[in-house]
Design a protein around this motif. Structure first.
Motif, short mmCIF file in Angstrom:
data_model
loop_
_atom_site.label_atom_id
_atom_site.label_comp_id
_atom_site.label_asym_id
_atom_site.label_seq_id
_atom_site.Cartn_x
_atom_site.Cartn_y
_atom_site.Cartn_z
N GLY A 225 0.80 -1.21 0.00
CA GLY A 225 0.00 0.00 0.00
C GLY A 225 0.84 1.26 0.00
O GLY A 225 2.07 1.22 0.06
N THR A 226 0.15 2.38 -0.08
CA THR A 226 0.79 3.70 -0.07
C THR A 226 0.24 4.48 1.12
O THR A 226 -0.77 5.17 0.98
CB THR A 226 0.52 4.45 -1.38
OG1 THR A 226 -0.90 4.50 -1.61
CG2 THR A 226 1.18 3.76 -2.55
N PRO A 227 0.89 4.38 2.29
CA PRO A 227 0.41 5.10 3.47
C PRO A 227 0.49 6.61 3.32
O PRO A 227 -0.15 7.35 4.06
CB PRO A 227 1.34 4.60 4.58
CG PRO A 227 2.58 4.15 3.87
CD PRO A 227 2.12 3.61 2.56
N LEU A 232 6.07 3.64 -0.40
CA LEU A 232 5.35 2.40 -0.67
C LEU A 232 5.70 1.43 0.45
O LEU A 232 6.87 1.27 0.80
CB LEU A 232 5.76 1.81 -2.01
CG LEU A 232 5.04 0.54 -2.47
CD1 LEU A 232 3.61 0.89 -2.88
CD2 LEU A 232 5.77 -0.10 -3.65
N ASN A 233 4.68 0.79 1.02
CA ASN A 233 4.90 -0.11 2.15
C ASN A 233 4.38 -1.50 1.81
O ASN A 233 3.30 -1.64 1.25
CB ASN A 233 4.20 0.43 3.39
CG ASN A 233 4.21 -0.57 4.54
OD1 ASN A 233 3.25 -1.30 4.73
ND2 ASN A 233 5.30 -0.61 5.29
N ALA A 234 5.17 -2.52 2.14
CA ALA A 234 4.74 -3.90 1.95
C ALA A 234 4.95 -4.65 3.26
O ALA A 234 6.01 -4.55 3.88
CB ALA A 234 5.53 -4.57 0.84
N THR A 235 3.95 -5.39 3.68
CA THR A 235 4.05 -6.19 4.91
C THR A 235 3.59 -7.62 4.61
O THR A 235 2.56 -7.83 3.96
CB THR A 235 3.18 -5.62 6.04
OG1 THR A 235 1.80 -5.56 5.62
CG2 THR A 235 3.63 -4.21 6.41
N LEU A 236 4.37 -8.57 5.05
CA LEU A 236 4.05 -9.99 4.89
C LEU A 236 4.09 -10.65 6.26
O LEU A 236 5.08 -10.51 6.99
CB LEU A 236 5.06 -10.66 3.97
CG LEU A 236 4.99 -12.20 3.87
CD1 LEU A 236 3.70 -12.62 3.19
CD2 LEU A 236 6.20 -12.74 3.12
N SER A 237 3.02 -11.34 6.62
CA SER A 237 2.97 -12.08 7.87
C SER A 237 2.69 -13.54 7.56
O SER A 237 1.72 -13.86 6.86
CB SER A 237 1.87 -11.54 8.80
OG SER A 237 2.19 -10.25 9.26
N VAL A 238 3.56 -14.41 8.05
CA VAL A 238 3.42 -15.85 7.82
C VAL A 238 3.28 -16.54 9.17
O VAL A 238 4.14 -16.38 10.05
CB VAL A 238 4.65 -16.41 7.07
CG1 VAL A 238 4.46 -17.90 6.79
CG2 VAL A 238 4.88 -15.65 5.77
N THR A 239 2.22 -17.31 9.34
CA THR A 239 1.99 -18.03 10.59
C THR A 239 2.23 -19.51 10.39
O THR A 239 1.67 -20.13 9.47
CB THR A 239 0.55 -17.81 11.09
OG1 THR A 239 0.34 -16.41 11.29
CG2 THR A 239 0.33 -18.54 12.41
N ALA A 240 3.09 -20.07 11.24
CA ALA A 240 3.44 -21.50 11.15
C ALA A 240 2.73 -22.28 12.24
O ALA A 240 2.15 -21.72 13.17
CB ALA A 240 4.95 -21.67 11.28
N GLY A 241 2.81 -23.61 12.13
CA GLY A 241 2.15 -24.47 13.12
C GLY A 241 2.87 -24.51 14.45
O GLY A 241 2.25 -24.68 15.50
#
Length: 324
Positions: A225-227, A232-241
């Motif tokens: 997104g463009t705050p 330009l901002n990119a965020t990635l969240s990955v959830t593991a077991g």
């Protein structure tokens, strides 16, 4: 599938004097496991995106302008103004595709008339909605289209997938529940340009080597997104077991970052972007954040264009004469 769906879905948008719809959680099949959204309206309103477009190579910018003009002449549509949002959703291997939901304004009759002249064109009624299919001459594969409701068109590679989506829209089959892990995909704030939400990743990422690190993850969310007007901002969240798996995913992502940075000589733009990424791990979640200023993006674009121009000139230069 993503690139092709974006291109084809864009070409299917045509003007009609009706208001566009907004994507709603319950309109998507209960079996959906991944959702990709592109907020075209937000991108058009973004000062940053306008600035970056102006920094494009003039020849490429003119080429894009000509293509948009050609589509408008044929279909009577301004793709940048008449499409509000694109959502692509699926329940399995992302490479095999899903259904593209195009929200905007459409001249269904005009487009149907054009499609009627395509290869192997067939139309059939599905509970009051006309499902049209044809063979795409570019890849020789079937494409299916349905104008589901005013302001909403559906596109898919298979008729069965498309009719399932229609059954959800009509209430004949269940849609996503309010507590779905995909609910965040349908929240629009005017700043997010692209989002990707998915769960059950082992069945989604397929055999792509670059996605190997994600096969052990339970879910992920990506937001670009463009705050503001200058970043330009990119965020990635990955959830593991488990926490151990999360740490393994973090190490894999750190490895990918390191490789990109080591290739600075041959791919300096990628290395420059990779160096800005912050990769952290807390409990079962791995977070990746990337903040790119307008100046940095502009420098990357200019460097890439200059490198490509140099490569093009080298390729066009005559080979040295052979001597005996």
């Amino acid at each position: 599938m993503f690139k092709r769906s974006l291109a084809v879905a864009g070409a299917l948008a045509c003007v009609q004097a009706i208001s566009s719809r907004a994507a709603d959680l319950k309109d998507f099949p209960a079996q959906t496991h991944w959702v990709l959204t592109v907020d075209v309206k937000a991108a058009q309103a973004s000062p940053l995106m306008t600035s970056l477009t102006e920094k494009m190579d003039p020849a490429k910018r003119q080429e894009a302008t000509n293509k948009l003009a050609a589509v408008k002449a044929m279909f009577g549509v301004d793709l940048l103004k008449d499409i509000d949002q694109l959502v692509i959703a699926g329940n399995g291997d992302a490479e095999k595709g899903g259904v593209a939901y195009v929200y905007g304004k459409f001249d269904a009759q005009r487009l149907s008339t054009i499609l009627a002249g395509t290869k192997n064109y067939v139309s059939a009624d599905h509970n009051g909605v006309v499902v049209q299919s044809w063979t795409d001459e570019k890849d020789n594969k079937q494409k299916c289209l349905a104008f589901a409701k005013p302001g909403l068109a559906l596109l898919s590679n298979t008729q069965a997938t498309l009719t399932d989506a229609l059954d959800v829209l009509s209430g004949k089959k269940a849609g996503l529940a309010p507590g779905s892990p995909l609910s965040g995909a349908f929240e629009r704030n005017g700043q997010n340009l692209l989002t990707l939400h998915a769960y059950g990743l082992s069945s989604i990422v397929g055999a792509a080597p670059r996605a190997e690190a994600l096969k052990q993850a339970e879910s992920l969310s990506l937001c670009v997104g463009t705050p503001g007007a200058d970043a330009l901002n990119a965020t990635l969240s990955v959830t593991a077991g488990t926490e151990q798996t999360a740490q393994q995913i973090q190490q894999a992502l750190l490895g990918i970052q390191a490789i990109a940075m080591l290739r600075a000589t041959e791919a300096p733009e990628s290395a420059s972007v990779a160096s800005q990424a912050k990769i952290t791990c807390r409990n079962r979640t791995v977070d990746v954040t990337l903040d790119l200023t307008k100046d940095l993006i502009g420098n990357v674009l200019r460097a890439r264009q200059a490198r490509h121009a140099t490569q093009g000139a080298d390729a066009a230069a005559p080979a040295p004469a052979k001597t005996n």
